[in-house]
Design a protein around this motif. Sequence first.
Motif, mmCIF file in Angstrom:
data_model
loop_
_atom_site.group_PDB
_atom_site.id
_atom_site.type_symbol
_atom_site.label_atom_id
_atom_site.label_comp_id
_atom_site.label_asym_id
_atom_site.label_seq_id
_atom_site.Cartn_x
_atom_site.Cartn_y
_atom_site.Cartn_z
ATOM 1 N N SER A 139 0.833 -1.206 0.000
ATOM 2 C CA SER A 139 0.000 0.000 0.000
ATOM 3 C C SER A 139 0.863 1.249 0.000
ATOM 4 N N ASN A 140 0.437 2.213 -0.792
ATOM 5 C CA ASN A 140 0.972 3.571 -0.712
ATOM 6 C C ASN A 140 -0.217 4.440 -0.315
ATOM 7 N N PRO A 141 -0.493 4.507 0.997
ATOM 8 C CA PRO A 141 -1.716 5.194 1.427
ATOM 9 C C PRO A 141 -1.530 6.721 1.458
ATOM 10 N N PRO A 142 -2.629 7.465 1.537
ATOM 11 C CA PRO A 142 -2.486 8.903 1.754
ATOM 12 C C PRO A 142 -1.766 9.141 3.079
ATOM 13 N N TYR A 143 -0.719 9.990 3.094
ATOM 14 C CA TYR A 143 0.020 10.147 4.358
ATOM 15 C C TYR A 143 0.437 11.589 4.670
ATOM 16 N N ILE A 144 -0.163 12.567 3.980
ATOM 17 C CA ILE A 144 0.149 13.964 4.299
ATOM 18 C C ILE A 144 -0.761 14.407 5.453
ATOM 19 N N ALA A 145 -0.188 15.071 6.463
ATOM 20 C CA ALA A 145 -1.020 15.596 7.546
ATOM 21 C C ALA A 145 -1.951 16.671 6.978
ATOM 22 N N SER A 146 -3.218 16.658 7.398
ATOM 23 C CA SER A 146 -4.212 17.575 6.820
ATOM 24 C C SER A 146 -3.727 19.027 6.858
ATOM 25 N N GLY A 147 -3.061 19.393 7.952
ATOM 26 C CA GLY A 147 -2.611 20.778 8.110
ATOM 27 C C GLY A 147 -1.498 21.160 7.141
ATOM 28 N N THR B 103 -5.649 2.219 10.044
ATOM 29 C CA THR B 103 -6.638 1.307 9.454
ATOM 30 C C THR B 103 -5.948 0.056 8.924
ATOM 31 N N ILE B 104 -4.863 0.246 8.170
ATOM 32 C CA ILE B 104 -4.185 -0.906 7.537
ATOM 33 C C ILE B 104 -3.574 -1.820 8.600
ATOM 34 N N ALA B 105 -2.990 -1.230 9.649
ATOM 35 C CA ALA B 105 -2.402 -2.055 10.717
ATOM 36 C C ALA B 105 -3.503 -2.869 11.405
ATOM 37 N N GLY B 106 -4.689 -2.286 11.553
ATOM 38 C CA GLY B 106 -5.808 -3.012 12.165
ATOM 39 C C GLY B 106 -6.272 -4.170 11.286
ATOM 40 N N GLN B 107 -6.178 -4.005 9.965
ATOM 41 C CA GLN B 107 -6.668 -5.048 9.049
ATOM 42 C C GLN B 107 -5.614 -6.114 8.759
ATOM 43 N N ALA B 108 -4.324 -5.741 8.878
ATOM 44 C CA ALA B 108 -3.241 -6.597 8.381
ATOM 45 C C ALA B 108 -3.226 -8.010 8.979
ATOM 46 N N PRO B 109 -3.388 -8.177 10.311
ATOM 47 C CA PRO B 109 -3.309 -9.545 10.848
ATOM 48 C C PRO B 109 -4.331 -10.484 10.200
ATOM 49 N N ARG B 110 -5.498 -9.949 9.841
ATOM 50 C CA ARG B 110 -6.538 -10.792 9.209
ATOM 51 C C ARG B 110 -6.232 -11.047 7.727
ATOM 52 N N LEU B 111 -5.479 -10.137 7.103
ATOM 53 C CA LEU B 111 -5.247 -10.248 5.657
ATOM 54 C C LEU B 111 -4.049 -11.119 5.303
ATOM 55 N N LEU B 112 -3.080 -11.217 6.226
ATOM 56 C CA LEU B 112 -1.815 -11.878 5.881
ATOM 57 C C LEU B 112 -1.831 -13.371 6.208
ATOM 58 N N LYS B 113 -1.241 -14.168 5.317
ATOM 59 C CA LYS B 113 -1.003 -15.591 5.620
ATOM 60 C C LYS B 113 0.024 -15.675 6.755
ATOM 61 N N PRO B 114 0.163 -16.835 7.384
ATOM 62 C CA PRO B 114 1.105 -16.956 8.517
ATOM 63 C C PRO B 114 2.529 -16.539 8.150
ATOM 64 N N ASP B 115 2.949 -16.751 6.881
ATOM 65 C CA ASP B 115 4.292 -16.313 6.477
ATOM 66 C C ASP B 115 4.193 -15.106 5.522
ATOM 67 N N GLY B 116 3.127 -14.330 5.680
ATOM 68 C CA GLY B 116 2.874 -13.236 4.735
ATOM 69 C C GLY B 116 3.720 -11.986 4.993
ATOM 70 N N HIS B 117 3.786 -11.138 3.954
ATOM 71 C CA HIS B 117 4.578 -9.906 4.025
ATOM 72 C C HIS B 117 3.708 -8.710 3.645
ATOM 73 N N LEU B 118 4.000 -7.585 4.272
ATOM 74 C CA LEU B 118 3.287 -6.354 3.938
ATOM 75 C C LEU B 118 4.332 -5.250 3.752
ATOM 76 N N VAL B 119 4.157 -4.436 2.719
ATOM 77 C CA VAL B 119 5.078 -3.309 2.505
ATOM 78 C C VAL B 119 4.246 -2.055 2.304
ATOM 79 N N VAL B 120 4.536 -1.020 3.115
ATOM 80 C CA VAL B 120 3.830 0.256 2.954
ATOM 81 C C VAL B 120 4.833 1.354 2.634
ATOM 82 N N GLU B 121 4.393 2.303 1.798
ATOM 83 C CA GLU B 121 5.217 3.489 1.567
ATOM 84 C C GLU B 121 5.089 4.416 2.772
ATOM 85 N N LEU B 122 6.185 5.127 3.066
ATOM 86 C CA LEU B 122 6.219 6.066 4.193
ATOM 87 C C LEU B 122 6.420 7.485 3.694
#
Length: 299
Positions: free
Chosen positions: A201-209, A238-257
């Motif tokens: 995921s490359n989620p929206p990450y700019i602070a509103s201000g 949101t993504i961290a809350g969803q990730a444990p349910r989405l990933l296989k036991p040996d799964g990987h997640l990569v997010v842009e920062l």
Amino acid sequence: MPQLSRDMTIAQARRALADSFRLAGLDSPDLDARLLTGHALALDHTGLMRESSRSLGETEAHALSALAARRLNREPVARILGHKEFWGLLLRLNEATLVPRPETETVVEAALAAIDSINQGLDGPRTRALRIADLGTGSGALLVALLHELPNALGIGTDVSREALAAARDNADRLGLLPRAKFMVSDFGAALTGRFDLVVSNPPYIASGDMAALPPEVRLDPSRALDGGADGLDCYRTIAGQAPRLLKPDGHLVVELGIGQEPAVATLFRAAGLTPSPARPDLSGIPRALHVHVATMTP
Ligand SMILES: C[S@@+](CC[C@H](N)C(=O)[O-])C[C@H]1O[C@@H](n2cnc3c(N)ncnc32)[C@H](O)[C@@H]1O
């Protein structure tokens, strides 16, 4: 504004454009001038070289002046052309899609490195039948790049914007990847079922201000592709809350920062029971792609 006339050669017109872009303080004046001249005259790089000494026609001079005016008005070249290259693949854009950024290729690199680290015996890990999800797919940039590199993978791209999903589907189709790609409206991974080997995921990450202070070129991107809430971290929560349910036991997640977000985002994923590795830097040395994996169970 560059003064273009029909008795100018293509090479002179291109130089005039580049000079005016330089004077206006644009970042890449020569490249922008080449891309816009090629677009106005329907010539590729080779065609521009071959025809550099021919004179511009009147219609061509008008067309090129109009494109130059848009660029001087700080419209990004990719928005003017309607497409952008990402991971060597040409992606069409629309008003609902972010212009894919070169630094986002760091996410693709980190994801491929994670896949390569999987020890799967004789078969190369890239040829496995992997299941991939791209949360907030936009133009489909991350998903099509990964499906391009992983020939037996199947992927799902999600977004809240139907218009962005239409662009992503069109891009996957033109690149011959649609048989292995699906797209659906979803709040990141909320509507996804089953588990994935790889989530990116490359989620929206700019602070509103900080939104109002963005450069004019960036402000033309849709705000829902950029605005990450008060501290810029809402989508990671949101993504961290969803990730444990989405990933296989040996799964990987990569997010842009975003710049400086590594410690806070790593803490969010750690609190969700996942294990972050140090972020992979982009070409400017900025920690850009955070790789997170499912923690090994201790007996
Ligand atoms: C920064 S853009 C990234 C687009 C593309 N993945 C890329 O890297 O070029 C973020 C994307 O997330 C989408 N988005 C925003 N909020 C979302 C949500 N709650 N659920 C799913 N997608 C969302 C936006 O529409 C946008 O397409």
